[in-house]
Design an enzyme around this catalytic site. Sequence first.
Site, PDB file in Angstrom:
ATOM      1  N   ASN A  97      42.416  37.716  29.513  1.00 18.80           N
ATOM      2  CA  ASN A  97      40.878  38.839  29.227  1.00 18.80           C
ATOM      3  C   ASN A  97      41.109  39.311  27.411  1.00 18.80           C
ATOM      4  O   ASN A  97      42.888  39.303  27.292  1.00 18.80           O
ATOM      5  CB  ASN A  97      40.371  39.195  29.691  1.00 18.80           C
ATOM      6  CG  ASN A  97      41.116  40.723  30.016  1.00 18.80           C
ATOM      7  OD1 ASN A  97      40.696  41.378  29.297  1.00 18.80           O
ATOM      8  ND2 ASN A  97      41.005  41.339  31.354  1.00 18.80           N
ATOM      9  N   ASP A 132      39.293  39.529  38.233  1.00 14.61           N
ATOM     10  CA  ASP A 132      38.942  39.687  39.220  1.00 14.61           C
ATOM     11  C   ASP A 132      39.729  38.617  40.452  1.00 14.61           C
ATOM     12  O   ASP A 132      39.351  38.476  41.825  1.00 14.61           O
ATOM     13  CB  ASP A 132      37.157  39.045  38.955  1.00 14.61           C
ATOM     14  CG  ASP A 132      36.314  40.577  38.240  1.00 14.61           C
ATOM     15  OD1 ASP A 132      36.950  41.472  38.891  1.00 14.61           O
ATOM     16  OD2 ASP A 132      35.827  40.252  37.520  1.00 14.61           O
ATOM     17  N   PHE A 142      34.036  51.604  34.222  1.00 17.50           N
ATOM     18  CA  PHE A 142      33.729  50.758  32.982  1.00 17.50           C
ATOM     19  C   PHE A 142      32.148  49.955  33.391  1.00 17.50           C
ATOM     20  O   PHE A 142      32.764  48.883  34.706  1.00 17.50           O
ATOM     21  CB  PHE A 142      34.491  50.516  32.028  1.00 17.50           C
ATOM     22  CG  PHE A 142      34.757  51.235  30.839  1.00 17.50           C
ATOM     23  CD1 PHE A 142      35.678  52.675  31.617  1.00 17.50           C
ATOM     24  CD2 PHE A 142      34.509  51.240  29.585  1.00 17.50           C
ATOM     25  CE1 PHE A 142      35.498  53.888  29.797  1.00 17.50           C
ATOM     26  CE2 PHE A 142      34.444  52.538  28.624  1.00 17.50           C
ATOM     27  CZ  PHE A 142      35.742  54.139  29.151  1.00 17.50           C
TER      28      PHE A 142
HETATM   29  N1  CTP Z   1      37.430  47.295  38.208  1.00 18.51           N
HETATM   30  C1  CTP Z   1      38.836  47.637  38.771  1.00 18.51           C
HETATM   31  N2  CTP Z   1      39.512  46.470  39.619  1.00 18.51           N
HETATM   32  C2  CTP Z   1      39.117  45.147  39.708  1.00 18.51           C
HETATM   33  C3  CTP Z   1      37.832  44.671  38.902  1.00 18.51           C
HETATM   34  C4  CTP Z   1      37.360  45.743  38.049  1.00 18.51           C
HETATM   35  O1  CTP Z   1      39.387  48.520  39.377  1.00 18.51           O
HETATM   36  N3  CTP Z   1      40.055  44.334  40.345  1.00 18.51           N
HETATM   37  C5  CTP Z   1      37.127  48.113  37.625  1.00 18.51           C
HETATM   38  C6  CTP Z   1      37.331  48.391  36.203  1.00 18.51           C
HETATM   39  O2  CTP Z   1      38.296  49.119  35.292  1.00 18.51           O
HETATM   40  C7  CTP Z   1      35.647  48.619  35.978  1.00 18.51           C
HETATM   41  C8  CTP Z   1      34.758  48.478  36.318  1.00 18.51           C
HETATM   42  O3  CTP Z   1      36.323  47.849  37.757  1.00 18.51           O
HETATM   43  O4  CTP Z   1      36.043  50.096  35.090  1.00 18.51           O
HETATM   44  C9  CTP Z   1      33.971  46.954  36.062  1.00 18.51           C
HETATM   45  O5  CTP Z   1      34.812  45.867  35.756  1.00 18.51           O
HETATM   46  P1  CTP Z   1      33.772  44.608  35.434  1.00 18.51           P
HETATM   47  O6  CTP Z   1      34.524  43.973  34.967  1.00 18.51           O
HETATM   48  O7  CTP Z   1      32.665  45.637  34.460  1.00 18.51           O
HETATM   49  O8  CTP Z   1      33.818  44.532  36.835  1.00 18.51           O
HETATM   50  P2  CTP Z   1      33.536  43.960  38.331  1.00 18.51           P
HETATM   51  O9  CTP Z   1      33.026  44.606  39.236  1.00 18.51           O
HETATM   52  O10 CTP Z   1      35.185  42.878  38.158  1.00 18.51           O
HETATM   53  O11 CTP Z   1      31.916  43.293  37.869  1.00 18.51           O
HETATM   54  P3  CTP Z   1      31.359  41.954  38.010  1.00 18.51           P
HETATM   55  O12 CTP Z   1      32.402  40.682  37.781  1.00 18.51           O
HETATM   56  O13 CTP Z   1      30.292  41.551  38.536  1.00 18.51           O
HETATM   57  O14 CTP Z   1      30.898  42.165  36.560  1.00 18.51           O
END
Ligand code: CTP
Length: 422
Positions: free
Chosen positions: A209, A278, A322
């Site tokens: 990303n 994700d 975050f």
């Molecule tokens: N995060 C994490 N592990 C993942 C995905 C996210 O630890 N597999 C953490 C990121 O480091 C960040 C927070 O979760 O601190 C939010 O990440 P974000 O990508 O905004 O959220 P998601 O939980 O992935 O939700 P969505 O995809 O629905 O926005």
Amino acid sequence: MLKGKTILLGVTGGIAAYKAAILCSRLVQAGADVRVIMTQSATKFITPLTLQTLSRHPVYLDTFDEKDPSVVAHIDLADHADLIIVAPATANIIGKMANGLADDMLSTTLLAATSPIIVAPAMNVHMYEHPAVVANIQTLASRGVRFVEPGTGQLACGYVAKGRLAEPEDIVAAAERLFRQGELLAGRRVLVTAGGTVERLDPVRFLTNDSSGRMGFAIAEAARNMGAEVVLVAGRTEGMPPAGVELVHARSAAEMLDAVVARFDEADIVVKAAAVADYRPAAASDRKIKKSGDTMTLELVKTTDILQELGARKTRQFLVGFAAETGDIEKYAMDKLQRKNCDLVVANNVAAEGAGFNVDTNIVQIYDSSGLVADLPLMSKREAAERIMQLVAERLDGAGGSGANVQPAWKAADADRDGERR
Ligand code: CTP
């Protein structure tokens, strides 16, 4: 705050050099051990004897005038300084610092220094606004040099404008603030993640990303500056990570999970600034995938949500997540805070100008279990990181979900930092 601190005062050649005498005197009165380096130009405005008398130490003028054969003076001075203040700072010394030039005692010492540096510029308004000077100041600020901005008033050249050296009291206050800040997280262990993760498809391709890691780097640096012991788990990042932190590389979400979980028990504060994938490819091919049909379907499987995992495991740790969003910020931030059992969530609209990935600035909102606690305007990631970590430091005792509400840090900081720019 200044008692027992060794402060190196660099004085350069502007008419405001006479104010360096007052500054030197104030620092000594506050209990600091002040060593002075003057440039040759500074000696045209004020005598070394004045500063020697006020500091009670010989003044350094010449790189090659080694007074003590057992040490190399510019290295010794740099090594022993708790803080360096350059006041007044001319356009010339600012230019030399920004470009790494070292052709006299002061610039050489500055290049050898690892201590914090405060620069108080003083010059004609057109010089101060010249793009070269503006760019040099920006470069130095991005490296962590602090500036005490000049005031507006009657300049020696006749203009009434910005360029007058800040008052010595303001420079002393900036030094005190810096040392005070340096103790906020003393003895705390801070675990920070930064950058994007890399999920392999085959030996030549991966999914990732836009994260550059700048926000996480800034968080790690701010925590280090506040006296914390910092471990930085970095995925795919750009630029140099901050010095003085333990750097651990973790490419994929799975590697990051392992690296973070292994260090979680000993951490007091965890800040998850990384942009973690994700989903990852269901299987990574160990040979280059050859093209075949007109379309190709990739099967992806969910990764473990590291933050959620930490939220479930947390005992005493203060957890900061975050939330990078493109809309409905508050709704998603609060959802993540609760779902992942965070103490704070730092949210931003990555679609907003000046916020998000690959820029040096950010616009963040900070939420706790009761809702919005800080709505920060556009500012450098470095400054946003300082505000975030100040807020964390103030709330540490409420960790573990109690969500203790204390006076927001940014309010106190705003009142306290007039004229200082980072
Ligand atoms: N995060 C994490 N592990 C993942 C995905 C996210 O630890 N597999 C953490 C990121 O480091 C960040 C927070 O979760 O601190 C939010 O990440 P974000 O990508 O905004 O959220 P998601 O939980 O992935 O939700 P969505 O995809 O629905 O926005």
